[in-house]
Design a protein around this motif. Structure first.
Motif, short mmCIF file in Angstrom:
data_model
loop_
_atom_site.label_atom_id
_atom_site.label_comp_id
_atom_site.label_asym_id
_atom_site.label_seq_id
_atom_site.Cartn_x
_atom_site.Cartn_y
_atom_site.Cartn_z
N LEU A 4 0.79 -1.13 0.05
CA LEU A 4 0.01 0.09 0.04
C LEU A 4 0.86 1.25 0.11
O LEU A 4 1.88 1.32 0.66
CB LEU A 4 -0.79 -0.01 1.19
CG LEU A 4 -2.03 -0.98 1.17
CD1 LEU A 4 -2.71 -0.89 2.65
CD2 LEU A 4 -3.12 -1.02 0.20
N GLY A 8 -3.21 4.47 -0.12
CA GLY A 8 -4.07 3.13 0.28
C GLY A 8 -4.10 2.19 -1.01
O GLY A 8 -5.00 1.62 -1.08
N THR A 24 -3.71 -6.87 -10.93
CA THR A 24 -4.56 -6.33 -10.02
C THR A 24 -4.20 -4.93 -9.48
O THR A 24 -2.91 -5.09 -9.00
CB THR A 24 -5.08 -7.14 -8.97
OG1 THR A 24 -5.72 -8.52 -9.48
CG2 THR A 24 -6.19 -6.46 -8.24
N SER A 27 -7.65 -0.30 -4.28
CA SER A 27 -7.76 0.36 -2.86
C SER A 27 -9.07 -0.52 -2.14
O SER A 27 -9.44 -1.50 -2.85
CB SER A 27 -8.36 1.86 -2.81
OG SER A 27 -9.51 2.05 -3.15
N ALA A 28 -9.08 -0.29 -0.94
CA ALA A 28 -10.37 -1.05 -0.19
C ALA A 28 -11.84 -0.61 -0.78
O ALA A 28 -12.51 -1.29 -0.77
CB ALA A 28 -10.15 -0.62 1.17
N LEU A 29 -11.71 0.49 -1.55
CA LEU A 29 -13.08 0.86 -2.04
C LEU A 29 -13.29 0.26 -3.37
O LEU A 29 -14.35 0.31 -3.99
CB LEU A 29 -13.00 2.42 -1.88
CG LEU A 29 -13.17 2.81 -0.55
CD1 LEU A 29 -13.36 4.65 -0.56
CD2 LEU A 29 -14.32 2.40 0.21
N GLU A 30 -12.16 0.20 -4.39
CA GLU A 30 -12.34 -0.31 -5.62
C GLU A 30 -10.96 -1.06 -6.15
O GLU A 30 -9.88 -0.42 -5.90
CB GLU A 30 -12.42 1.18 -6.57
CG GLU A 30 -12.66 1.10 -7.91
CD GLU A 30 -12.83 2.41 -8.84
OE1 GLU A 30 -13.84 2.41 -9.13
OE2 GLU A 30 -11.75 2.51 -9.15
N THR A 31 -11.19 -1.90 -6.85
CA THR A 31 -10.16 -2.75 -7.30
C THR A 31 -10.36 -3.11 -9.06
O THR A 31 -11.52 -3.44 -9.33
CB THR A 31 -10.07 -3.89 -6.56
OG1 THR A 31 -9.84 -3.85 -5.09
CG2 THR A 31 -9.04 -5.00 -7.06
N ASP A 52 -16.39 -2.60 -6.91
CA ASP A 52 -16.64 -1.23 -6.32
C ASP A 52 -17.89 -1.30 -5.46
O ASP A 52 -18.35 -2.30 -5.44
CB ASP A 52 -16.70 -0.11 -7.37
CG ASP A 52 -17.61 -0.19 -8.53
OD1 ASP A 52 -18.39 -0.84 -8.36
OD2 ASP A 52 -17.54 0.53 -9.36
N GLU A 53 -18.41 -0.08 -5.34
CA GLU A 53 -19.37 -0.08 -4.40
C GLU A 53 -20.86 -0.48 -4.99
O GLU A 53 -21.87 -0.53 -4.49
CB GLU A 53 -19.70 1.35 -3.58
CG GLU A 53 -20.05 2.43 -4.83
CD GLU A 53 -18.98 3.22 -5.49
OE1 GLU A 53 -19.08 3.94 -6.19
OE2 GLU A 53 -17.84 2.57 -5.27
#
Length: 94
Positions: A4, A8, A24, A27-31, A52-53
């Motif tokens: 990271l 992040g 790949t 981040s924790a919100l989108e990969t 993602d979300e």
């Protein structure tokens, strides 16, 4: 593999001896990522994805696609959009 960073973000990639290739990043919100390999039939397979979300979305030429919507369904949907439940035409909206 990249650990990271300050924001992040991570990066991860590897290739195996049997031709599997994985990349790949995110981040924790989108990969986002890509993986590829050659099928047992000799066909190159490549899959791209984003998580993602809104969920996990995948694209690949080898994945099945739905058939086109039949014209009678499109006409029925248009009728529903333009008519009331009693069958009378809806008033135009501005």
């Amino acid at each position: 593999v990249s650990p990271l960073d300050e924001q992040g973000i991570f990066k991860f990639a590897f290739k195996t001896s049997n031709g599997i290739n994985v990349q790949t990043a995110g981040s924790a919100l989108e990969t986002i990522g890509i993986f590829s390999y050659t099928s047992p039939e000799g066909v190159p397979i490549e899959t791209r994805y984003i998580a993602d979300e809104l969920g996990f979305h995948v694209v690949g030429k080898h994945l099945p696609r739905p058939p086109p919507t039949p014209s009678y369904i499109l006409r029925a949907l248009e009728y529903i959009r333009t008519h009331n439940e009693d069958g009378s035409p809806k008033a135009p909206t501005l």
